[in-house]
Design an enzyme around this catalytic site. Structure first.
Site, PDB file in Angstrom:
ATOM      1  N   PHE A 138       0.851  -1.194   0.000  1.00 36.15           N
ATOM      2  CA  PHE A 138       0.000   0.000   0.000  1.00 36.15           C
ATOM      3  C   PHE A 138       0.884   1.240   0.000  1.00 36.15           C
ATOM      4  CE2 PHE A 138      -2.461   3.474   1.751  1.00 36.15           C
ATOM      5  CZ  PHE A 138      -3.602   3.399   0.967  1.00 36.15           C
ATOM      6  N   ASP A 223       9.236   2.758   1.739  1.00 34.04           N
ATOM      7  CA  ASP A 223       8.048   3.461   2.204  1.00 34.04           C
ATOM      8  C   ASP A 223       7.915   3.177   3.702  1.00 34.04           C
ATOM      9  OD1 ASP A 223       5.530   4.232   2.978  1.00 34.04           O
ATOM     10  OD2 ASP A 223       4.504   3.436   1.209  1.00 34.04           O
ATOM     11  N   LYS A 252       2.508   9.256   8.356  1.00 33.76           N
ATOM     12  CA  LYS A 252       1.665   8.948   9.517  1.00 33.76           C
ATOM     13  C   LYS A 252       2.154   9.495  10.871  1.00 33.76           C
ATOM     14  CE  LYS A 252      -1.125   5.149   7.817  1.00 33.76           C
ATOM     15  NZ  LYS A 252      -0.757   4.791   6.436  1.00 33.76           N
TER      16      LYS A 252
HETATM   17  C1  LIG Z   1      -1.016   5.058   5.040  1.00 32.94           C
HETATM   18  C2  LIG Z   1       0.072   4.718   4.100  1.00 32.94           C
HETATM   19  C3  LIG Z   1       0.309   5.472   2.939  1.00 32.94           C
HETATM   20  C4  LIG Z   1      -0.598   6.606   2.517  1.00 32.94           C
HETATM   21  O1  LIG Z   1      -0.580   7.645   3.412  1.00 32.94           O
HETATM   22  P1  LIG Z   1      -1.701   8.820   3.310  1.00 32.94           P
HETATM   23  O2  LIG Z   1      -1.250   9.808   4.324  1.00 32.94           O
HETATM   24  O3  LIG Z   1      -3.013   8.180   3.609  1.00 32.94           O
HETATM   25  O4  LIG Z   1      -1.636   9.344   1.923  1.00 32.94           O
HETATM   26  C5  LIG Z   1       1.386   5.148   2.158  1.00 32.94           C
HETATM   27  N1  LIG Z   1       2.189   4.122   2.469  1.00 32.94           N
HETATM   28  C6  LIG Z   1       1.996   3.365   3.569  1.00 32.94           C
HETATM   29  C7  LIG Z   1       2.946   2.260   3.877  1.00 32.94           C
HETATM   30  C8  LIG Z   1       0.929   3.639   4.414  1.00 32.94           C
HETATM   31  O5  LIG Z   1       0.720   2.862   5.485  1.00 32.94           O
END
Ligand SMILES: *Cc1c(COP(=O)(O)O)cnc(C)c1O
Length: 399
Positions: A138, A223, A252
């Site tokens: 994700f 990420d 986050k």
């Molecule tokens: C939540 C998340 C995102 C997206 O973040 P947003 O602030 O909702 O755009 C991207 N990568 C990972 C691993 C995430 O957990």
């Protein structure tokens, strides 16, 4: 138990229905406890989706926010503001990164990382634009980042998707090798897949990716939007894997609940983004950066990181015990690291989430029938014990 139904009804009238919020309206929080409009208390084991690391209404963060609020909120990046420099200094002095680009969310941080990778090779006159990501990954909901996200259901109806992205099997280096070519710009990977179901990489997998990226000549992007900022027991997840990426994205937990994202990289790679190539009006906003700098102080100097490590081990042990006691008919396995934990359930987690909430404990789900726990890093041993005992009872009831 539905609390505050009139608030929910007002929301249904005026909000886009892309979320399906649980039937409680939360109005305030303190530490690891949230309260609804009727003053019912809930133990927060989800931390605003791995975001509110220092709990709710943290005094140090409030002070940072209030002091900055009295001075300056926003001027854009047409001018220099000190809080964003302070925060970038915190990030660079505590990681491999030498240069930081600020934005407002995880998707934007990944968007910047992917654009950086393409632009870097464009500048070197190399025709490398392909991205290798992973099944179950994700990375966000912008078109580029949702295209990199490895769950086809999230693409449905939004095509054509961004071109040049392929998905390797999670944990499978041969699968990655098969997708790499002289056109590859970057491998994009979460050090632990969060939304995908708290899926840990097999031992040696991330080192293997580093090696493949080096042999191929492409970049390696981590990420760390969900796993960064102490969530898995070290400040950044890459530290535990003995791998250094070329780019790391954060969001986050970076602001402890204030919207902020960051794309962190080396000085050399950062040169791809010269004036005019990429930007964000709100990026590096003084309010957000002042709070995020205070998050660093509290994690590193306030001892929160060390505490989180201990609590993560405790939570992990408790979940292992529940998994062993209840057996595979109910719980397939306990997973995770630090304070990012999952229980892979035999059945869909919805009823467990509902009953936990009815007993005053908030947990969430992740992909593949996984119950996800990502509490504030300041959670106490007693709070973990209470949460685990409610969870155990609910699992025994619901099956
Ligand atoms: C939540 C998340 C995102 C997206 O973040 P947003 O602030 O909702 O755009 C991207 N990568 C990972 C691993 C995430 O957990």
């Amino acid at each position: 138990m539905t609390t505050n139904p009139e608030i929910a009804a007002r929301g249904a009238e005026v909000l886009v229905a892309n979320y399906a919020p649980q039937p409680i309206a939360l109005v305030r929080g303190e530490g690891c406890t949230l309260y609804d409009a009727e003053d019912n208390a809930f133990l927060d084991l989800m931390g605003g989706i791995a975001t509110t690391t220092l709990g709710h209404a943290n005094p140090r963060l409030r002070t940072a926010l209030e002091e900055q609020a009295a001075k300056l909120w926003h001027v854009s990046n047409l001018y220099t503001t000190e809080p964003q420099i302070r925060l970038a200094e915190r990030i660079t002095s505590n990681s491999f990164a030498e240069a930081v680009y600020f934005c407002n969310s995880g998707a934007e941080a990944n968007e910047a990382a992917l654009k950086l990778a393409r632009r870097h090779f464009h500048d070197r006159k190399e025709e490398r634009f392909e991205i290798v990501a992973f099944d179950g990954a994700f990375h966000g909901r912008t078109l580029f980042t949702v295209s990199a996200t490895g769950t086809p259901a999230y693409w449905e109806g939004f095509g054509p998707m961004v071109q040049g992205i392929s998905h390797a099997a999670w944990g499978d280096l041969d699968s990655v090798r098969g997708l790499l070519s002289e056109r590859t710009a970057a491998i994009l990977v979460e050090p632990i897949q969060g939304e995908g179901g708290i899926r840990l990489p097999p031992p040696g997998f991330l080192q293997g990716l580093r090696k493949l990226a080096d042999e191929n000549g492409c970049l390696l992007i981590f990420d760390e939007v969900q796993v960064g900022m102490g969530r898995t027991g070290s400040l950044f997840a890459y530290e535990q894997e003995d791998v250094i990426p070329d780019v790391m994205t954060l969001a986050k937990a970076l602001g402890g609940g204030i919207p902020i994202g960051a794309m962190c990289t080396t000085r050399e790679l950062s040169r791809a983004l010269v004036p005019g190539t990429h930007a964000s009006t709100f990026g590096g906003n003084p309010l957000a950066c002042a709070v995020a700098a205070a998050v660093f102080e509290e994690l590193l100097e306030g001892g929160v990181l060390d505490h989180a490590k201990l609590m993560g081990e405790k939570l992990g042990r408790g979940l292992e015990e529940i998994a062993a006691e209840l057996g595979p008919d109910r719980v397939i396995e306990a997973r995770g690291r630090g304070l990012l934990r999952g229980l892979a359930l035999a059945n869909a987690p919805g009823p467990v989430i509902d009953r936990c909430r009815e007993r005053g404990v908030l947990v969430i789900s992740a992909g593949g029938n996984v119950l996800r726990l990502a509490p504030p890093l300041i959670i106490s041993a007693d709070e973990i014990d209470h949460g685990l005992s409610v969870l155990r009872e609910v699992l025994l009831e619901v099956g």
